[in-house]
Scaffold this motif. Structure first.
Motif, PDB file in Angstrom:
ATOM      1  N   ILE A   1      -8.168   1.608  -4.329  1.00  0.00           N
ATOM      2  CA  ILE A   1      -7.819   2.745  -4.234  1.00  0.00           C
ATOM      3  C   ILE A   1      -8.779   3.707  -3.557  1.00  0.00           C
ATOM      4  O   ILE A   1      -9.896   3.845  -3.995  1.00  0.00           O
ATOM      5  CB  ILE A   1      -7.565   3.645  -5.606  1.00  0.00           C
ATOM      6  CG1 ILE A   1      -6.511   2.959  -6.525  1.00  0.00           C
ATOM      7  CG2 ILE A   1      -6.901   5.130  -5.292  1.00  0.00           C
ATOM      8  CD1 ILE A   1      -6.358   3.336  -7.917  1.00  0.00           C
TER       9      ILE A   1
ATOM     10  N   SER B   1      -4.717  10.235  -1.866  1.00  0.00           N
ATOM     11  CA  SER B   1      -5.024   8.984  -2.645  1.00  0.00           C
ATOM     12  C   SER B   1      -4.131   7.690  -2.211  1.00  0.00           C
ATOM     13  O   SER B   1      -2.812   7.917  -2.388  1.00  0.00           O
ATOM     14  CB  SER B   1      -4.784   9.246  -4.476  1.00  0.00           C
ATOM     15  OG  SER B   1      -5.050   8.142  -4.939  1.00  0.00           O
TER      16      SER B   1
ATOM     17  N   ARG C   1      -3.510   3.772  -2.121  1.00  0.00           N
ATOM     18  CA  ARG C   1      -3.636   2.548  -3.158  1.00  0.00           C
ATOM     19  C   ARG C   1      -3.210   1.494  -2.794  1.00  0.00           C
ATOM     20  O   ARG C   1      -1.689   1.327  -2.292  1.00  0.00           O
ATOM     21  CB  ARG C   1      -2.746   2.766  -4.609  1.00  0.00           C
ATOM     22  CG  ARG C   1      -2.964   1.875  -5.752  1.00  0.00           C
ATOM     23  CD  ARG C   1      -1.887   2.468  -6.914  1.00  0.00           C
ATOM     24  NE  ARG C   1      -2.373   3.707  -7.417  1.00  0.00           N
ATOM     25  CZ  ARG C   1      -3.127   3.750  -8.607  1.00  0.00           C
ATOM     26  NH1 ARG C   1      -3.396   2.651  -9.095  1.00  0.00           N
ATOM     27  NH2 ARG C   1      -3.250   5.043  -8.800  1.00  0.00           N
TER      28      ARG C   1
ATOM     29  N   CYS D   1       0.793  -1.257  -0.039  1.00  0.00           N
ATOM     30  CA  CYS D   1       0.053  -0.050  -0.017  1.00  0.00           C
ATOM     31  C   CYS D   1       0.944   1.338  -0.081  1.00  0.00           C
ATOM     32  O   CYS D   1       1.874   1.274   0.523  1.00  0.00           O
ATOM     33  CB  CYS D   1      -0.738   0.214   1.349  1.00  0.00           C
ATOM     34  SG  CYS D   1      -2.366  -1.133   1.235  1.00  0.00           S
TER      35      CYS D   1
ATOM     36  N   GLU E   1      -6.863  -4.780  -7.034  1.00  0.00           N
ATOM     37  CA  GLU E   1      -6.372  -3.266  -6.548  1.00  0.00           C
ATOM     38  C   GLU E   1      -7.474  -2.445  -5.953  1.00  0.00           C
ATOM     39  O   GLU E   1      -8.582  -2.519  -6.666  1.00  0.00           O
ATOM     40  CB  GLU E   1      -5.717  -2.594  -8.009  1.00  0.00           C
ATOM     41  CG  GLU E   1      -5.045  -1.448  -7.739  1.00  0.00           C
ATOM     42  CD  GLU E   1      -4.317  -0.712  -8.906  1.00  0.00           C
ATOM     43  OE1 GLU E   1      -3.673   0.157  -8.573  1.00  0.00           O
ATOM     44  OE2 GLU E   1      -4.765  -1.057  -9.992  1.00  0.00           O
TER      45      GLU E   1
ATOM     46  N   SER F   1      -0.272   7.435  -3.354  1.00  0.00           N
ATOM     47  CA  SER F   1       0.212   7.694  -4.971  1.00  0.00           C
ATOM     48  C   SER F   1       0.089   9.061  -5.464  1.00  0.00           C
ATOM     49  O   SER F   1       0.208   9.324  -6.587  1.00  0.00           O
ATOM     50  CB  SER F   1      -0.793   6.911  -5.854  1.00  0.00           C
ATOM     51  OG  SER F   1      -2.169   7.270  -5.713  1.00  0.00           O
TER      52      SER F   1
END
Length: 534
Positions: A158, A101, A103, A92, A156, A95
Motif C-alpha cells: 500500500i 492511498s 493498494r 491495483c 500486498e 482505496s
C-alpha cells in the motif's frame, strides 16, 4: 502589439501506425532466429554516469528502453495506449476517495530471473531505494509524493501519498518503479555498470568495449510471470555511432530493424524511393524538443531576454529546413496531440518579430547584443541536432540583438553538466514518462524537477500542479494546465520548439514493427517476430 491566435486541433486519442513506404512482401518467415535491432543510443558507464541501468539513476529513453525489457513494474501501459493495467500486480486500486492511498496485490508465482520469490517487501525496497538514493540525474521526482509504504502481507503493498495524485498508477508503470533483486542492489548506493537483475520478460547481457556497450542481448526469461506475450526468444540491440552507419547495417542485412534515431534525410529518401525488402513504418509520436534557461544566470535572469528569444525563434523554419515532414512547430510544452494543449507561445508572441524583441529588451534596459552559448548534445537526439542549433544561432544573431555561439557535447558528459547547472542555455528533448499532460509540466516546473532547474513559480508548483493531480477525470484538469501553459509563455523558463513523429525501418520479414515503438518512444522488443503479427 496585437497578437493573432493560432488554433490547431487537439487530438484526444493517438493515431494508429501508418505504413509509409514498403518493398517486398509483408509476410514473415516464421523462423525463431535472433532479431537484431539497431540504435544510435549510446550506453556508457563513466565516472560522471556510473550506473546507466540502475533505475535510481537512469532517466533517458535509451536506458529506460533497456530496463523496460528486463525489469517488471506493478503497472504497465497496455498495447495501443490507455490507462495503466496490472503487470507484476494482479490488481491495483485507490482505496480511498481522495486518491491518496493506492493498494496493489502481487501476482502469484513472481520470481526474479536469478531465482527467489518476489514479495511486497521487495517492491517496498525497490521504491524506497530510489527515494533514499535521491540521484539528481534520476527520475526520483516521480516518486517523491510517496509518504510511506505499507506491506500488510507478502502479497500486498500500500502506497500512502502526501497529496492526491490520480497519475500515480502511470508512475508505477515507469522503470523508476521497477522491481529489483535486493540481493544484487544496495539500498543506499547506486549499482555501477551494466548488470540488471529483475523479473521482466527478458534477461539482458551486455557486450562492452571499454566503458561503452556495443551490443546488448535479450533472451527470454523463462521465469517471467505477466501478461506480455513474447513473439521471439532472443533480440540483439546493437549501438551505432550515427544514423548513416545504422542505415548501412540495415542495407547489408547486419541488422533487421533500424529504430531510434533515423535521420530526416533517411526518412525522406526511403519515403520517396522505397528499398526492396525494407519497410518504413510511420508512427505517432509524443516527442518534443525545447530550449531551457538557467534563470539564475545573470545574462538570462531578466525574463525580457528570454521573451526576446521567444519573439525571434522561427519554429517553422527549423521544422521545414532541418526536419522536413518529420516535425511540426510546437507552441507549448504540452504537444498538440495531448488533451489540454494550448498554443500559449503563439498567442503571446505570434510570428517571429524582431521589432517586438527589440522593444522588450529596450524597455527592460538590457544592453545588446546579448551574449551566451547554445549548448546541445551531439549523439543523443540524432545528427540533425547540430543543424538545428546552427539554424537557431543564425535566427538570433541575424537580429543584431544577440551574439550567440553553439557548442555540442556527447550525452555522457552533457547530461551531468546540465544537471550541475553548467549551461546557461541548452537544448533538450523529451519523450513522456507516461501520456498525460502532467508529465509535460511537472518534470520541468515542479520541485525536484528533471532539469534540476532553479526556476520556481509557487502558483504552478504549489497550487496548479497539485490541483490538477486531484482530478480523477483527467479532462477536468484542462483549466489548470491552461493556466500553467500561459505562465510558462510569460516567464519562459523553457521554450518549446517542435514535436515529432517516429519512424522505424525493418526487413519485410519482421512483423510486429508497428507495435514495437509506442508514441512515448518505448521500445517493446517482445512485439517483434518473424511470423504474422497478431
Amino acid at each position: 502589439m496585437k497578437r493573432k491566435s493560432l488554433v490547431l486541433p487537439v487530438v484526444a486519442g493517438l493515431l494508429a501506425p501508418v505504413l509509409a513506404a514498403c518493398g517486398g512482401s509483408d509476410s514473415g518467415s516464421g523462423s525463431g532466429d535472433v532479431i537484431v535491432v539497431g540504435t544510435t543510443d549510446q550506453f556508457t558507464a563513466t565516472k560522471e554516469s556510473p550506473a546507466p541501468f540502475d533505475p535510481a539513476f537512469a532517466y533517458d529513453t535509451g536506458s529506460w528502453n533497456v530496463l523496460r525489457q528486463s525489469l517488471q513494474t506493478l503497472m504497465a501501459i497496455p498495447r495501443g495506449g490507455g490507462a495503466p493495467v496490472p503487470e507484476a500486480a494482479s490488481n491495483c486500486r485507490f482505496s480511498d476517495n481522495q486518491n491518496e492511498s493506492y493498494r496493489c496485490e502481487l501476482r502469484e508465482g513472481l520470481k526474479f530471473a536469478g531465482g527467489g520469490e518476489i514479495t511486497s517487501q521487495d517492491v517496498k525496497f525497490s521504491v524506497e531505494r530510489v527515494i533514499d538514493i535521491n540521484s539528481d540525474a534520476g527520475a526520483v521526482g516521480l516518486l517523491k509524493n510517496i509518504d510511506t509504504i505499507e506491506t500488510p502481507s507478502d502479497a500486498e503493498v500500500i502506497f500512502h501519498l502526501k497529496t492526491p495524485d490520480a497519475t500515480f498508477p502511470y508512475k508505477l508503470s515507469t522503470p523508476v518503479a521497477g522491481i529489483v533483486n535486493p540481493d544484487s542492489y544496495d539500498g543506499k548506493k547506486l549499482r555501477d555498470g551494466f548488470d540488471v537483475d529483475g523479473s521482466g520478460p527478458y534477461n539482458v547481457k551486455s557486450e562492452v568495449d571499454g566503458d561503452r556497450i556495443v551490443k546488448a542481448t535479450f533472451t527470454k526469461n523463462t521465469s517471467y510471470k505477466g501478461d506480455l506475450e513474447l513473439r521471439n526468444d532472443k533480440v540483439e540491440l546493437r549501438s551505432y555511432p550515427d544514423a548513416d552507419a545504422m542505415g548501412k547495417a540495415l542495407d547489408s542485412g547486419e541488422i533487421d530493424v533500424m529504430a531510434r534515431t533515423m535521420s530526416p534525410g533517411q526518412i525522406e529518401d526511403m519515403s520517396a524511393k522505397p528499398k526492396d525488402g525494407i519497410e518504413l513504418t510511420e508512427m505517432p509520436g509524443l516527442e518534443i524538443r525545447y530550449l531551457a534557461f538557467d534563470t539564475d544566470e545573470p545574462v538570462v535572469k531578466d525574463k525580457a531576454v528570454r521573451q526576446a528569444v521567444a519573439s525571434l525563434v522561427d519554429r517553422g523554419q527549423i521544422a521545414s529546413e532541418v526536419y522536413g515532414s518529420t516535425a511540426e512547430p510546437l507552441y507549448s510544452l504540452i504537444p498538440s496531440t495531448i488533451t489540454a494543449h494550448t498554443n500559449s507561445f503563439f498567442n503571446k508572441y505570434g510570428e517571429p518579430d524582431r521589432a517586438e524583441a527589440a522593444r522588450l529588451l529596450d524597455e527592460a534596459g538590457v544592453d545588446t547584443p546579448v551574449k551566451f552559448t547554445l549548448n546541445y548534445t551531439t549523439d543523443h537526439y540524432g545528427e540533425a541536432t547540430a543543424k538545428e542549433f546552427e539554424t537557431l544561432k543564425k535566427q538570433l544573431n541575424s537580429s543584431g540583438l544577440f551574439q550567440v555561439d553553439t557548442k555540442g557535447t556527447e550525452w555522457s558528459k552533457f547530461r551531468p553538466a546540465q544537471t550541475r547547472g553548467d549551461y546557461t542555455v541548452y537544448g533538450m528533448g523529451w519523450f513522456p514518462d507516461f501520456p498525460d499532460p502532467d508529465n509535460y509540466v511537472a518534470p520541468f516546473l515542479d520541485e525536484d524537477n528533471f532539469l534540476n532547474a532553479p526556476y520556481a513559480n509557487k502558483k504552478v508548483s504549489g497550487q496548479l500542479i497539485p490541483q490538477s493531480r486531484g482530478e480523477a477525470e483527467r479532462s477536468a484538469a484542462a483549466k489548470d494546465f491552461a493556466q500553467i501553459q500561459d505562465i510558462v509563455a510569460e516567464d519562459v523558463p523553457v521554450l518549446p520548439l517542435w514535436q515529432g513523429k517516429q519512424y522505424v525501418a525493418a526487413a519485410d520479414e519482421i512483423s510486429g514493427v508497428e507495435w514495437a515503438l509506442n508514441p512515448s518512444g518505448e521500445l517493446l522488443l517482445w512485439e517483434l517476430g518473424t511470423g504474422s503479427a497478431v
